[in-house]
Design an enzyme around this catalytic site. Structure first.
Site, PDB file in Angstrom:
ATOM      1  CB  SER A   8      -3.997  -9.655  -0.504  1.00 58.01           C
ATOM      2  OG  SER A   8      -3.053  -9.319  -1.506  1.00 58.01           O
ATOM      3  CG  HIS A  31      -6.740 -11.779  -3.041  1.00 61.07           C
ATOM      4  ND1 HIS A  31      -7.910 -11.865  -3.769  1.00 61.07           N
ATOM      5  CD2 HIS A  31      -6.108 -10.671  -3.493  1.00 61.07           C
ATOM      6  CE1 HIS A  31      -7.987 -10.849  -4.611  1.00 61.07           C
ATOM      7  NE2 HIS A  31      -6.900 -10.108  -4.476  1.00 61.07           N
ATOM      8  CG  ASP A  33      -3.469  -9.015  -5.409  1.00 60.93           C
ATOM      9  OD1 ASP A  33      -4.603  -8.965  -5.914  1.00 60.93           O
ATOM     10  OD2 ASP A  33      -3.238  -8.778  -4.209  1.00 60.93           O
ATOM     11  CG  MET A  35      -0.568  -6.600  -9.852  1.00 64.30           C
ATOM     12  SD  MET A  35      -0.161  -5.154  -8.876  1.00 64.30           S
ATOM     13  CE  MET A  35      -1.098  -5.485  -7.374  1.00 64.30           C
ATOM     14  CG  HIS A  64      -7.438  -9.508  -8.155  1.00 66.86           C
ATOM     15  ND1 HIS A  64      -7.285  -8.420  -7.309  1.00 66.86           N
ATOM     16  CD2 HIS A  64      -8.040  -9.021  -9.269  1.00 66.86           C
ATOM     17  CE1 HIS A  64      -7.771  -7.330  -7.904  1.00 66.86           C
ATOM     18  NE2 HIS A  64      -8.225  -7.668  -9.091  1.00 66.86           N
ATOM     19  CG  MET A  66      -5.410  -6.339 -10.713  1.00 68.03           C
ATOM     20  SD  MET A  66      -4.720  -5.811  -9.143  1.00 68.03           S
ATOM     21  CE  MET A  66      -4.209  -7.399  -8.502  1.00 68.03           C
ATOM     22  CG  MET A 135     -10.959  -3.699  -7.946  1.00 65.49           C
ATOM     23  SD  MET A 135      -9.931  -4.805  -6.957  1.00 65.49           S
ATOM     24  CE  MET A 135      -8.691  -3.685  -6.284  1.00 65.49           C
ATOM     25  CG  ASP A 173      -8.591  -6.724  -3.485  1.00 61.07           C
ATOM     26  OD1 ASP A 173      -7.872  -6.413  -2.518  1.00 61.07           O
ATOM     27  OD2 ASP A 173      -8.146  -7.190  -4.559  1.00 61.07           O
TER      28      ASP A 173
END
Ligand code: DX5
Ligand code: ZN
Length: 226
Positions: A8, A31, A33, A35, A64, A66, A135, A173
């Site tokens: 990540s 990965h 992320d 957000m 991913h 979020m 998660m 994760d």
């Protein structure tokens, strides 16, 4: 069985992203992320940055999300060319519609479950997804402690996938290190996200290798469907 290690980049130096991406080229996917400071109390980046990562990364992207309203935003990440786009079950009332749209565009569709979200409502929908992300910390921040209480959910998903023959990647994760990856592999995970454990290591490639070997030595055959 195949094991995938997805570092990540949340734990990488954002100002030196291109060299960070090259330092993990022995991994399976990167990965990424995203957000939005609404779905989680933290903010990273959006499609502009992910598009540039897609341009320069030597390995495919495991995005991913979020974020709230994935039905609105997730397709854009698939259109950028992400190999896989995972959104949260808690963020949408119609996860199947989002997944179908992602697959239609050509990306794999992933469904993420927060530690407190049960898998039961989704067990009959597993065919609609290519990946379920369990998660193993509360989403939002790197460097948190692995939550072993999420393992029964992973086991349930692995058993259901094996029984129904669903062609599913089971991803974990949060808090994945050489000390916890075996626990998740034993419970049925085959795809492992690791942020701080890879990027805090002096040699990320060596750490990727250690994680891969540790996961393989704990993997059960019955959890394998690939
Ligand atoms: C957390 C993110 C993770 C994070 C994991 O919300 O989804 O991908 O980068 O970081 P570590 O491996 O440090 O727990
Ligand atoms: Zn993540």
């Amino acid at each position: 069985m195949s094991i995938r290690i997805n570092p990540s980049i949340l734990a990488a130096d954002f100002v030196n992203m291109e060299s960070a991406l090259h330092s993990i080229s022995s991994a399976d996917l990167v990965h990424v992320d995203v957000m939005d400071n609404h779905f989680v109390p933290n903010l990273t980046f959006g499609p502009g940055m992910v598009g540039r990562i897609q341009d320069v990364s030597p390995i495919p992207l495991d995005v991913h999300l979020m974020i709230d309203a994935p039905e609105r935003w997730a397709p854009g990440y698939a259109e950028l060319g992400a190999f896989s786009v995972t959104f949260h079950a808690e963020a949408t009332s119609d996860p199947v519609a989002v997944a179908r749209r992602l697959r239609q565009i050509g990306s794999r569709a992933g469904l993420a479950l927060k530690p407190g979200t049960d898998a039961e409502p989704y067990l009959e929908l597993l065919d609609e997804f290519d990946q379920i992300l369990v998660m193993t910390v509360e989403p939002g921040f790197g460097g948190q402690k692995f939550m072993p209480e999420t393992m029964p959910k992973l086991r349930l998903l692995a058993e259901t996938a094996a029984r129904t023959g669903a062609d599913l990647w089971l991803q974990v994760d949060g808090g994945i290190t050489e000390d916890t990856i075996g626990i998740a592999a034993e419970a049925g995970a085959n795809t492992f996200v690791a942020g701080s454990s890879v990027f805090a290591a002096e040699n990320p490639a060596l750490q990727i290798d250690t994680l891969r070997r540790t996961a393989m030595s704990h993997a059960h055959d019955h959890t394998s469907n690939r």
